[in-house]
Enzyme design. Structure first.
Site, PDB file in Angstrom:
ATOM      1  N   HIS A 147       0.833  -1.203   0.000  1.00  0.00           N
ATOM      2  CA  HIS A 147       0.000   0.000   0.000  1.00  0.00           C
ATOM      3  C   HIS A 147       0.863   1.245   0.000  1.00  0.00           C
ATOM      4  CE1 HIS A 147       0.307   1.291   4.307  1.00  0.00           C
ATOM      5  NE2 HIS A 147       0.492  -0.001   4.540  1.00  0.00           N
ATOM      6  N   GLU A 191      -5.298   1.230   2.778  1.00  0.00           N
ATOM      7  CA  GLU A 191      -4.932   0.237   3.783  1.00  0.00           C
ATOM      8  C   GLU A 191      -4.975   0.809   5.193  1.00  0.00           C
ATOM      9  OE1 GLU A 191      -2.455  -2.203   6.470  1.00  0.00           O
ATOM     10  OE2 GLU A 191      -2.241  -0.086   5.948  1.00  0.00           O
ATOM     11  N   GLU A 192      -4.540   2.059   5.353  1.00  0.00           N
ATOM     12  CA  GLU A 192      -4.437   2.643   6.693  1.00  0.00           C
ATOM     13  C   GLU A 192      -5.796   2.850   7.357  1.00  0.00           C
ATOM     14  OE1 GLU A 192      -1.916   2.701   8.359  1.00  0.00           O
ATOM     15  OE2 GLU A 192      -0.157   2.899   7.076  1.00  0.00           O
ATOM     16  N   ASP A 201       4.155  -5.907   3.404  1.00  0.00           N
ATOM     17  CA  ASP A 201       3.954  -4.713   4.228  1.00  0.00           C
ATOM     18  C   ASP A 201       5.111  -4.632   5.220  1.00  0.00           C
ATOM     19  OD1 ASP A 201       2.794  -2.503   5.592  1.00  0.00           O
ATOM     20  OD2 ASP A 201       0.780  -3.274   5.244  1.00  0.00           O
ATOM     21  N   HIS A 230       4.660   3.543  12.688  1.00  0.00           N
ATOM     22  CA  HIS A 230       3.766   4.702  12.776  1.00  0.00           C
ATOM     23  C   HIS A 230       4.413   5.908  13.456  1.00  0.00           C
ATOM     24  CE1 HIS A 230      -0.443   2.843  11.846  1.00  0.00           C
ATOM     25  NE2 HIS A 230       0.483   2.482  10.970  1.00  0.00           N
TER      26      HIS A 230
END
Length: 352
Positions: free
Chosen positions: A78, A229-230, A250, A330
């Site tokens: 993604h 995706e997020e 990922d 993140h």
């Protein structure tokens, strides 16, 4: 055979230079369409805004299916990232935000950002705690870093809400955080949003490898670069009817209690949504061993992937998840070229 690591890292850097918070991905999708086309493929822009590409037919020159038992596979990465959106313009001319995806305000404090208006103008600012001067705010250390306690200060002379509106800034405008990408001489790759632009770079590297080396993989291969995706629904659509397996490439998790580090490829056996397909995980482990890839098998406690989303949407497919080890997920993330190399090595071996 050429080493594709530098190409992957270069493409990752280019992707990271294009702002693409989830919901605002048209520019990075256009770039991917261009790269796949230049590599000799025929990419398609999905209705959702993702990029879909057939990489290989899985058919030999004499028209025979190379590996009928394996079946067609869809590989997903993604390119949407974390970000934010303007939720309110205050009377003082500051911006309150709402997150796009899991952008944690603790990780975003004092970060430079860009505000993209609907008319296409871009303004800069800084995401700060309200009353951010520690010499003035006696509660600075005790204040919880939350979106309700933080704001964007625009790099414009604005003192009122009306001043901001006059710039064309409105609630709903996208806020993009500075990635601060650095590649060190020792091979570390540091940036926001390595999740998942690093693995998107790996998929571009694989696509280049197939063309450059005139490879005929053992199975039909599709790429799908997803853009939601997020927020959990990137992999819920655009899966061809013949696909039997979805492999998400990922970010591999690195942290306490896990075996993976930044130099390895991670093979996920289970995440917060449940176990990955037993036979797929087993085959990935065997492929890693055969290829001499440095790998770890881990269980991710707080994670969901596009492959999970495909099953949630009702697709009858096997599913798996791999990725280069990435620390500080993140946040300001870090991986290493060795992790890229091992992921690429595993991907080549697994696809045959």
């Amino acid at each position: 055979m050429k080493d594709y690591t530098e190409y992957i890292v270069e493409q990752t850097q280019k992707l990271l230079s294009i702002d693409s918070p989830t919901g605002y991905t048209k520019n990075v999708a256009a770039y991917l369409m261009k790269v796949y086309t230049e590599l000799g493929y025929e990419p398609v822009l999905t209705t959702k805004g993702g990029v879909f590409v057939k990489i290989a037919d899985g058919v030999s020159e004499d028209g025979e299916i190379c590996d009928p038992a394996a079946g067609p596979i869809l590989i997903e990465a993604h390119v949407d990232t974390l970000g934010a959106m303007v939720s309110e313009i205050t009377s003082a001319g500051h911006l309150n935000l709402t997150p796009l995806g899991g952008m944690n305000p603790n990780n975003a404090e004092a970060e430079n950002c860009r505000i993209v208006t609907r008319s296409g103008n871009v303004y800069t600012g800084t995401f700060q705690l309200r009353n951010a001067s520690i010499h003035v705010n006696g509660e600075y250390n005790n204040t919880k870093r939350a979106y309700s306690e933080m704001e964007v200060l625009l790099d414009e002379v604005v003192r009122t809400k009306e001043d901001v509106l006059a710039l064309g800034i409105l609630p709903g405008d996208i806020v993009c955080f500075e990635p601060r990408t650095v590649v060190t001489p020792s091979g570390f790759i540091k940036s926001r949003f390595l999740d998942d632009k690093l693995s998107t770079g790996v998929l571009l590297g694989y696509a280049k490898y197939v063309k450059d080396e005139n490879i005929t993989p053992a199975r039909r291969i599709y790429h799908h670069i997803t853009v939601f995706e997020e927020v959990g629904h990137g992999g819920c659509a655009s899966i061809p009817q013949d696909v039997m397996e979805v492999l998400s490439v990922d970010m591999g998790c690195v942290g306490e209690g896990l075996g993976c580090d930044e130099y390895q490829v991670s093979i996920c056996a289970k995440d917060s949504r449940g176990p990955y397909h037993y036979d797929v995980v087993s085959a990935l482990i065997e492929a890693a061993k055969k290829a001499g890839a440095d790998f770890a098998v881990d269980v991710y406690p707080f994670y969901g992937s596009d492959a999970d989303a495909a099953l949630t949407a009702g697709y009858d497919v096997r599913h798996g998840l791999i990725g280069p080890g990435v620390y500080a997920s993140h946040g300001y993330e870090r991986s290493h070229k060795k992790g890229v190399e091992n992921t690429f090595r595993l991907l080549k071996a697994y696809l045959g």
